[in-house]
Write an enzyme that holds these catalytic residues in place. Structure first.
Site, short mmCIF file in Angstrom:
data_model
loop_
_atom_site.label_atom_id
_atom_site.label_comp_id
_atom_site.label_asym_id
_atom_site.label_seq_id
_atom_site.Cartn_x
_atom_site.Cartn_y
_atom_site.Cartn_z
N HIS A 17 0.84 -1.21 0.00
CA HIS A 17 0.00 0.00 0.00
C HIS A 17 0.87 1.26 0.00
CE1 HIS A 17 -3.04 -2.70 2.27
NE2 HIS A 17 -3.63 -2.43 1.12
N LYS A 41 -16.77 -6.63 6.56
CA LYS A 41 -15.61 -7.47 6.28
C LYS A 41 -14.97 -8.02 7.55
CE LYS A 41 -13.39 -6.36 1.89
NZ LYS A 41 -12.14 -5.81 1.32
N ARG A 90 -2.21 -6.02 -8.45
CA ARG A 90 -1.08 -6.93 -8.25
C ARG A 90 -1.15 -7.99 -9.33
NH1 ARG A 90 -2.98 -7.69 -2.22
NH2 ARG A 90 -4.87 -7.29 -3.39
N SER A 128 -2.76 -7.76 2.89
CA SER A 128 -3.05 -7.67 4.33
C SER A 128 -3.49 -9.04 4.85
CB SER A 128 -4.17 -6.65 4.57
OG SER A 128 -3.81 -5.38 4.11
#
Ligand code: ADP
Length: 167
Positions: A17, A41, A90, A128
């Protein structure tokens, strides 16, 4: 004035990030890092903790500010009058979801454009989620995190494994 919003959960912020934020900061005069509350989430860190970690990580980066975000990104964009969204891409696995999000955001606010940035190849496989999975099992993931996020993660897992340490 060229401005952009970089939204995400940042649960926690990783060096991937930070890499995207640094690239965005070179392209735009101002970058708002918007930390989404995202309670659905079930984040490991609450939004105040996530904002604190992001603030520590971007301290000293000119033009970068941090906000929390509760609700629709399109509403936040209108409120801030910023219509450029940064997202990180990514591996191929990100593509489908990011494409859906970009088109949905444009449906909600036609002025909204999404700009995709790719991190340094060292961070292509960093997320993450993987950091949390390995950290939870006691693995050292500090090489992938800004120093403050590494500390927060260590403390969080220490507290979770020994609730007496909380408060
Ligand atoms: P979200 O829950 O919105 O996907 P994340 O915090 O997981 O939030 O990610 C925010 C954005 O940053 C997404 O566009 C994601 O693809 C991107 N991102 C996450 N990790 C990396 C990384 N290692 N390198 C580049 N971009 C990343």
């Amino acid at each position: 004035m060229s401005r952009a919003i970089y939204p995400g959960s940042f649960d926690p912020i990783t060096l991937g990030h930070v890499d995207v934020i640094q690239r965005a900061a070179q392209l735009f005069e101002s970058v708002i890092v918007a930390v989404a509350k995202n309670e659905a989430k079930n984040p490991l860190f609450n939004v105040e903790e996530r904002v604190a970690m992001v603030e520590d990580a971007v301290a000293g980066l000119p033009g970068v500010i941090v906000r929390s975000l509760d609700g629709l990104l399109a509403d936040f964009a209108r409120q801030e009058e910023v219509y450029v969204m940064i997202r990180g891409l990514r591996a191929v696995s990100d593509f489908e979801f990011e494409f859906q999000m970009a088109l949905m955001n444009r449906h909600l606010e036609p002025k909204l454009e999404t700009v995709f940035l790719t991190p340094n190849e060292n961070y292509i496989f960093l997320s993450s989620r993987i950091v949390k999975e390995v950290g939870r099992l006691g693995g050292d993931v500090s090489a992938f995190l800004p120093p403050s996020a590494a500390r927060f993660l260590k403390e969080k897992f220490a507290t979770l494994s020994d609730p007496k340490k909380s408060g």
